[in-house]
Write a protein that holds these residues in place. Structure first.
Motif, PDB file in Angstrom:
ATOM      1  N   PHE A 109       9.080  -4.843  -0.683  1.00 50.99           N
ATOM      2  CA  PHE A 109       9.829  -4.907   0.576  1.00 50.99           C
ATOM      3  C   PHE A 109       8.961  -4.503   1.773  1.00 50.99           C
ATOM      4  O   PHE A 109       9.039  -5.099   2.839  1.00 50.99           O
ATOM      5  N   LEU A 110       8.138  -3.495   1.575  1.00 52.72           N
ATOM      6  CA  LEU A 110       7.327  -2.956   2.671  1.00 52.72           C
ATOM      7  C   LEU A 110       6.183  -3.912   3.029  1.00 52.72           C
ATOM      8  O   LEU A 110       5.728  -4.685   2.194  1.00 52.72           O
ATOM      9  N   PRO A 111       5.659  -3.826   4.256  1.00 54.24           N
ATOM     10  CA  PRO A 111       4.481  -4.634   4.611  1.00 54.24           C
ATOM     11  C   PRO A 111       3.243  -4.185   3.825  1.00 54.24           C
ATOM     12  O   PRO A 111       3.249  -3.113   3.207  1.00 54.24           O
ATOM     13  N   GLU A 112       2.192  -5.015   3.862  1.00 51.81           N
ATOM     14  CA  GLU A 112       0.941  -4.715   3.138  1.00 51.81           C
ATOM     15  C   GLU A 112       0.317  -3.394   3.570  1.00 51.81           C
ATOM     16  O   GLU A 112      -0.470  -2.815   2.842  1.00 51.81           O
ATOM     17  N   SER A 113       0.644  -2.933   4.780  1.00 52.12           N
ATOM     18  CA  SER A 113      -0.006  -1.744   5.337  1.00 52.12           C
ATOM     19  C   SER A 113       0.570  -0.433   4.807  1.00 52.12           C
ATOM     20  O   SER A 113       0.029   0.632   5.119  1.00 52.12           O
ATOM     21  N   ILE A 114       1.646  -0.481   4.015  1.00 54.91           N
ATOM     22  CA  ILE A 114       2.201   0.748   3.425  1.00 54.91           C
ATOM     23  C   ILE A 114       2.349   0.554   1.915  1.00 54.91           C
ATOM     24  O   ILE A 114       2.922  -0.437   1.479  1.00 54.91           O
ATOM     25  N   ALA A 115       1.808   1.491   1.138  1.00 58.85           N
ATOM     26  CA  ALA A 115       1.915   1.418  -0.324  1.00 58.85           C
ATOM     27  C   ALA A 115       2.558   2.694  -0.841  1.00 58.85           C
ATOM     28  O   ALA A 115       2.088   3.798  -0.552  1.00 58.85           O
ATOM     29  N   VAL A 116       3.637   2.547  -1.603  1.00 56.25           N
ATOM     30  CA  VAL A 116       4.297   3.703  -2.223  1.00 56.25           C
ATOM     31  C   VAL A 116       3.650   3.940  -3.585  1.00 56.25           C
ATOM     32  O   VAL A 116       3.447   3.003  -4.353  1.00 56.25           O
ATOM     33  N   LYS A 117       3.284   5.205  -3.884  1.00 57.43           N
ATOM     34  CA  LYS A 117       2.640   5.538  -5.155  1.00 57.43           C
ATOM     35  C   LYS A 117       3.654   6.014  -6.190  1.00 57.43           C
ATOM     36  O   LYS A 117       3.586   5.652  -7.350  1.00 57.43           O
ATOM     37  N   ARG A 118       4.555   6.931  -5.787  1.00 55.77           N
ATOM     38  CA  ARG A 118       5.545   7.454  -6.731  1.00 55.77           C
ATOM     39  C   ARG A 118       6.673   8.139  -5.969  1.00 55.77           C
ATOM     40  O   ARG A 118       6.518   8.540  -4.808  1.00 55.77           O
ATOM     41  N   ILE A 119       7.793   8.293  -6.657  1.00 56.88           N
ATOM     42  CA  ILE A 119       8.955   9.017  -6.122  1.00 56.88           C
ATOM     43  C   ILE A 119       9.417   9.953  -7.227  1.00 56.88           C
ATOM     44  O   ILE A 119       9.538   9.534  -8.384  1.00 56.88           O
ATOM     45  N   PHE A 120       9.626  11.221  -6.925  1.00 60.06           N
ATOM     46  CA  PHE A 120      10.007  12.174  -7.976  1.00 60.06           C
ATOM     47  C   PHE A 120      10.936  13.245  -7.394  1.00 60.06           C
ATOM     48  O   PHE A 120      10.855  13.583  -6.218  1.00 60.06           O
ATOM     49  N   GLU A 121      11.799  13.748  -8.276  1.00 60.28           N
ATOM     50  CA  GLU A 121      12.767  14.765  -7.871  1.00 60.28           C
ATOM     51  C   GLU A 121      12.052  16.110  -7.682  1.00 60.28           C
ATOM     52  O   GLU A 121      11.128  16.434  -8.430  1.00 60.28           O
ATOM     53  N   VAL A 122      12.504  16.863  -6.680  1.00 62.41           N
ATOM     54  CA  VAL A 122      11.972  18.211  -6.454  1.00 62.41           C
ATOM     55  C   VAL A 122      13.144  19.160  -6.278  1.00 62.41           C
ATOM     56  O   VAL A 122      14.306  18.722  -6.146  1.00 62.41           O
ATOM     57  N   LYS A 123      12.845  20.456  -6.238  1.00 57.19           N
ATOM     58  CA  LYS A 123      13.898  21.434  -5.992  1.00 57.19           C
ATOM     59  C   LYS A 123      14.469  21.237  -4.589  1.00 57.19           C
ATOM     60  O   LYS A 123      13.762  20.788  -3.683  1.00 57.19           O
ATOM     61  N   SER A 124      15.738  21.607  -4.391  1.00 57.34           N
ATOM     62  CA  SER A 124      16.416  21.280  -3.129  1.00 57.34           C
ATOM     63  C   SER A 124      15.781  21.989  -1.935  1.00 57.34           C
ATOM     64  O   SER A 124      15.942  21.556  -0.795  1.00 57.34           O
ATOM     65  N   GLU A 125      15.034  23.078  -2.192  1.00 52.63           N
ATOM     66  CA  GLU A 125      14.422  23.766  -1.047  1.00 52.63           C
ATOM     67  C   GLU A 125      12.998  23.266  -0.732  1.00 52.63           C
ATOM     68  O   GLU A 125      12.392  23.698   0.244  1.00 52.63           O
ATOM     69  N   ALA A 126      12.488  22.358  -1.570  1.00 59.01           N
ATOM     70  CA  ALA A 126      11.140  21.821  -1.313  1.00 59.01           C
ATOM     71  C   ALA A 126      11.156  20.999  -0.020  1.00 59.01           C
ATOM     72  O   ALA A 126      12.041  20.172   0.186  1.00 59.01           O
ATOM     73  N   HIS A 127      10.178  21.239   0.845  1.00 54.30           N
ATOM     74  CA  HIS A 127      10.158  20.612   2.164  1.00 54.30           C
ATOM     75  C   HIS A 127       8.772  19.987   2.365  1.00 54.30           C
ATOM     76  O   HIS A 127       7.756  20.671   2.264  1.00 54.30           O
ATOM     77  N   ALA A 128       8.748  18.689   2.644  1.00 50.39           N
ATOM     78  CA  ALA A 128       7.458  17.981   2.734  1.00 50.39           C
ATOM     79  C   ALA A 128       6.546  18.616   3.779  1.00 50.39           C
ATOM     80  O   ALA A 128       5.334  18.698   3.579  1.00 50.39           O
ATOM     81  N   ARG A 129       7.130  19.095   4.867  1.00 53.07           N
ATOM     82  CA  ARG A 129       6.290  19.667   5.920  1.00 53.07           C
ATOM     83  C   ARG A 129       6.071  21.172   5.730  1.00 53.07           C
ATOM     84  O   ARG A 129       4.944  21.639   5.678  1.00 53.07           O
ATOM     85  N   PHE A 130       7.155  21.923   5.588  1.00 51.64           N
ATOM     86  CA  PHE A 130       7.010  23.381   5.601  1.00 51.64           C
ATOM     87  C   PHE A 130       6.549  23.967   4.275  1.00 51.64           C
ATOM     88  O   PHE A 130       6.040  25.090   4.231  1.00 51.64           O
ATOM     89  N   SER A 131       6.729  23.253   3.165  1.00 47.72           N
ATOM     90  CA  SER A 131       6.245  23.773   1.882  1.00 47.72           C
ATOM     91  C   SER A 131       4.766  23.467   1.657  1.00 47.72           C
ATOM     92  O   SER A 131       4.177  23.958   0.697  1.00 47.72           O
ATOM     93  N   ALA A 132       4.169  22.651   2.508  1.00 45.44           N
ATOM     94  CA  ALA A 132       2.759  22.281   2.311  1.00 45.44           C
ATOM     95  C   ALA A 132       1.867  23.497   2.524  1.00 45.44           C
ATOM     96  O   ALA A 132       2.017  24.216   3.512  1.00 45.44           O
ATOM     97  N   THR A 133       0.959  23.748   1.576  1.00 43.46           N
ATOM     98  CA  THR A 133       0.073  24.918   1.677  1.00 43.46           C
ATOM     99  C   THR A 133      -1.263  24.556   2.322  1.00 43.46           C
ATOM    100  O   THR A 133      -1.940  25.396   2.881  1.00 43.46           O
ATOM    101  N   TYR A 134      -1.657  23.293   2.222  1.00 46.22           N
ATOM    102  CA  TYR A 134      -2.860  22.841   2.932  1.00 46.22           C
ATOM    103  C   TYR A 134      -2.766  21.342   3.152  1.00 46.22           C
ATOM    104  O   TYR A 134      -1.959  20.646   2.521  1.00 46.22           O
ATOM    105  N   ARG A 135      -3.581  20.889   4.089  1.00 48.19           N
ATOM    106  CA  ARG A 135      -3.754  19.462   4.331  1.00 48.19           C
ATOM    107  C   ARG A 135      -5.251  19.184   4.390  1.00 48.19           C
ATOM    108  O   ARG A 135      -5.999  20.031   4.879  1.00 48.19           O
ATOM    109  N   THR A 136      -5.656  18.037   3.876  1.00 49.36           N
ATOM    110  CA  THR A 136      -7.079  17.674   3.932  1.00 49.36           C
ATOM    111  C   THR A 136      -7.224  16.339   4.646  1.00 49.36           C
ATOM    112  O   THR A 136      -6.486  15.384   4.348  1.00 49.36           O
ATOM    113  N   TYR A 137      -8.166  16.303   5.564  1.00 50.36           N
ATOM    114  CA  TYR A 137      -8.497  15.058   6.268  1.00 50.36           C
ATOM    115  C   TYR A 137      -9.939  14.655   5.979  1.00 50.36           C
ATOM    116  O   TYR A 137     -10.810  15.513   5.758  1.00 50.36           O
TER     117      TYR A 137
END
Lengths: 245, 245
Positions: B80-108
């Protein structure tokens, strides 16, 4: 004096290698840059004539020029040329050396992405929806070596005197999410690699068996082979000359 | 139930990650695909908010959904998505897990092409005209570890409460014609990596000495640092969470 120029290009912005009326070609862009910097009209002869959208990682052209080349000509050419063309080196050759006719072999790669990858979308055929049997595709490769008339993979209505080619190498290799086809031959017919790849995908996909390649080739008709793979996955990667290592 | 979605994107066609009025963003494109396939409005929260043209090789977002996920959701999203976005996986997490605030580091990573290369022109800063002193740039990296206030590398007039970051890793590595900067931290300020890269290029170029980094950082003003490096060389490549390996 005759010179060889080694260069690379992203084929996406060009209507093929060869000069075309009213279209931007790699050759015209290169000749314009050379003519401007060398201050006289320069004509080049390329090692091959890639189609619209096909890339080259390593290709040569020759040109004749009697004046003296400036030391930093490669750097100046690269500054003058668009980002899509990179000159690697320019060197003197014997006056009879010919970029097209002296070439002893040419090697192409065709890239297929077997996982969705936003970063190869312009440089590999995105076939992640298919499950390809690479072993079967490599079986099909072996059959190529048994033949020399590749009319079935030739574009119809071209002015080729002969459709005879000698294939030196043909194989598929999986590296991570990239599936790479390597094929070397003394010469290639127009559209030949893309027609071979299209047919091999039908083998990988189970539509054809590897041994169907015998029939595809001996029928000597373009309709016997598969559809052409898209141009953006195809790269000319090497051209061989006896006088180069 | 809360889910994490891991994905990658080529940032070129998007006005950044975050939803923007009247502009196409990665987030909006992703949410539209999820909402269509899951048949209810889905809101996502991303691990980071990359700017216009910045890429992500590995990024996460979370979303809440109470229904049952279809088995082939990843495959269907990718179709469904355009070629410029690729989904790798989707998985259940605990209800308090937060993509932004639970992150401990980011690498660029930031990529620089030190030879003219038509095939990296959209994914690396083409700096082949410069001769860069990579040792000096690595000296400058070491100085980053001595500080935590990176106001000098922060975009002016943002609403950050603090400009304090803990840098875990920073180094330059030459691989063939690609020069790669890797930087990890607990958090990054808006535009920070591109401002650091722009400043480091001035070190590599001889305009600044490595030890000038002390002054640049302690002056705590954006004007003390170099110009921002262009967006197309920058990739978010990893986000760390305690509950993932």
């Amino acid at each position: 004096m005759r010179y060889f120029i080694e260069f690379a290009y992203d084929g996406a912005p060009y209507f093929g290698y060869q000069v075309q009326p009213n279209q931007i070609s790699v050759q015209e862009t290169l000749e314009k840059a050379l003519s401007t910097l060398l201050r006289e009209p320069i004509k080049t002869t390329g090692a091959g004539r890639t189609d619209t959208g096909v890339h080259a990682k390593k290709i040569f052209a020759h040109f004749d020029f009697e004046g003296e080349l400036m030391d930093n000509l490669v750097h100046r050419l690269n500054s003058f040329l668009p980002e899509s063309i990179a000159v690697k080196r320019i060197f003197e050759v014997k006056s009879e050396a010919h970029a097209r006719f002296s070439a002893t072999y040419r090697t192409y790669n065709y890239f297929i992405s077997t996982e969705k990858d936003p970063f190869t979308k312009d440089l590999a055929w995105q076939l992640w929806r298919k499950k390809l049997d690479v072993d079967a595709m490599n079986e099909a490769c072996k059959i190529l070596f048994e033949y020399s008339d590749f009319t079935s993979f030739a574009k119809l209505h071209t002015d080729n005197k002969t459709n005879i080619c000698k294939i030196y190498q043909a194989n598929w290799e999986q590296n991570g999410s990239l599936l790479k086809f390597t094929v070397s031959a003394d010469r290639f017919l127009r559209n030949m690699v893309r027609a071979i790849v299209g047919t091999m995908i039908e083998v990988g996909d189970g539509k054809l068996k590897p041994e169907d390649m015998h029939r595809v080739i001996t029928e000597q008709h373009r309709n016997s082979a598969g559809t052409s793979a898209p141009a953006h996955g195809l790269f000319l990667v090497d051209v061989g000359y006896d006088f180069l290592d």
